[in-house]
Write an enzyme that holds these catalytic residues in place. Sequence first.
Site, PDB file in Angstrom:
ATOM      1  N   ASP A 296       0.818  -1.214   0.000  1.00  0.00           N
ATOM      2  CA  ASP A 296       0.000   0.000   0.000  1.00  0.00           C
ATOM      3  C   ASP A 296       0.852   1.266   0.000  1.00  0.00           C
ATOM      4  O   ASP A 296       2.075   1.214   0.176  1.00  0.00           O
ATOM      5  CB  ASP A 296      -0.961   0.009   1.203  1.00  0.00           C
ATOM      6  CG  ASP A 296      -0.317  -0.517   2.486  1.00  0.00           C
ATOM      7  OD1 ASP A 296       0.916  -0.499   2.570  1.00  0.00           O
ATOM      8  OD2 ASP A 296      -1.054  -0.934   3.387  1.00  0.00           O
TER       9      ASP A 296
ATOM     10  N   GLU B 141      -9.712  -2.105   5.231  1.00  0.00           N
ATOM     11  CA  GLU B 141     -10.355  -1.782   6.496  1.00  0.00           C
ATOM     12  C   GLU B 141     -11.624  -2.620   6.686  1.00  0.00           C
ATOM     13  O   GLU B 141     -12.169  -3.156   5.715  1.00  0.00           O
ATOM     14  CB  GLU B 141     -10.729  -0.291   6.498  1.00  0.00           C
ATOM     15  CG  GLU B 141      -9.541   0.656   6.375  1.00  0.00           C
ATOM     16  CD  GLU B 141      -8.796   0.845   7.695  1.00  0.00           C
ATOM     17  OE1 GLU B 141      -8.592  -0.145   8.429  1.00  0.00           O
ATOM     18  OE2 GLU B 141      -8.399   1.977   7.980  1.00  0.00           O
TER      19      GLU B 141
HETATM   20  C1  F6R Z   1       1.473  -1.372   6.103  1.00  0.00           C
HETATM   21  C2  F6R Z   1       0.193  -2.070   6.200  1.00  0.00           C
HETATM   22  C3  F6R Z   1      -0.621  -2.046   7.434  1.00  0.00           C
HETATM   23  C4  F6R Z   1       0.206  -2.289   8.703  1.00  0.00           C
HETATM   24  C5  F6R Z   1      -0.687  -2.213   9.924  1.00  0.00           C
HETATM   25  C6  F6R Z   1       0.097  -2.383  11.221  1.00  0.00           C
HETATM   26  O1  F6R Z   1       2.038  -1.551   4.833  1.00  0.00           O
HETATM   27  O2  F6R Z   1      -0.208  -2.624   5.235  1.00  0.00           O
HETATM   28  O3  F6R Z   1      -1.613  -3.048   7.345  1.00  0.00           O
HETATM   29  O4  F6R Z   1       0.814  -3.543   8.626  1.00  0.00           O
HETATM   30  O5  F6R Z   1      -1.343  -0.980   9.963  1.00  0.00           O
HETATM   31  O6  F6R Z   1       0.944  -1.285  11.380  1.00  0.00           O
HETATM   32  P1  F6R Z   1       2.089  -1.305  12.503  1.00  0.00           P
HETATM   33  O7  F6R Z   1       3.037  -2.371  12.125  1.00  0.00           O
HETATM   34  O8  F6R Z   1       2.700   0.055  12.422  1.00  0.00           O
HETATM   35  O9  F6R Z   1       1.400  -1.589  13.790  1.00  0.00           O
END
Ligand code: F6R
Length: 240
Positions: A67, A143
């Site tokens: 993303d 989401e």
């Molecule tokens: C990032 C992504 C998101 C993150 C998720 C967790 O490329 O696709 O799904 O993996 O928001 O974020 P962190 O690791 O910062 O808790």
Amino acid sequence: MKVYKVKNYEEMSKKAANIIASQIILNPNSVLGLATGSTPEGTYKNLVQMYNSADIDFSQIKTVNLDEYKGLSKDSDQSYYYYMNKHLFSHVNIKISNTNIPDGSAQNGQEECERYDNIIDELGGIDLQILGIGNNGHIGFNEPDEVFSKGTHEVKLTQSTIDANARFFKTKDEVPKFAYSMGAKSIMKARKILLLASGKSKADAIFKTINGPITPQMPASILQLHNDVIIVADEEALSL
Ligand code: F6R
């Protein structure tokens, strides 16, 4: 699903890096699906160390990221393009022309999503997809929703995701409200999936991913339908 319970973030990062390194060693031409965020930072650090000790070679590796924020250009230090260079690409011998990230500055969102799906198809799909997970169960930026998404699409980020991402920005107002994300179907087409989770804030989402009903309200629950998923999570993330 194969679940590896590890003690903490450091152990998760080491184990995840070992799994990715095995993939690279077994198939040096692999297509890796990459994630950003706090979770894989330690994993990338370990991979860079393995590269420095000549254990792995990225010269033929291709990558597609999950993303990118809509509206951020490549030079923005909050863009996922910047993140990937900072944490991995600039430290290893990967060819930048073999790396792919949705273009957050694209003028035409629909064209950009189609371009990105074509890239994944032309690469022959993803061999190993690395995933983090949102507190609300999102994977990529898929989401909670009424339906599972398919290909790359534009996403309106939920308030909980905007709040969670605010820690990377100076003010809350700067956090982008939209993103481009690979769809659930694209993720599910990956031949192998590695989901990483660390910390208490992920415990509810991890519990529901493994045990809950399969529902687009908990996007990661769809992984129950994939036949090669490895979860590496620490004690706190698995505490429920
Ligand atoms: C990032 C992504 C998101 C993150 C998720 C967790 O490329 O696709 O799904 O993996 O928001 O974020 P962190 O690791 O910062 O808790």
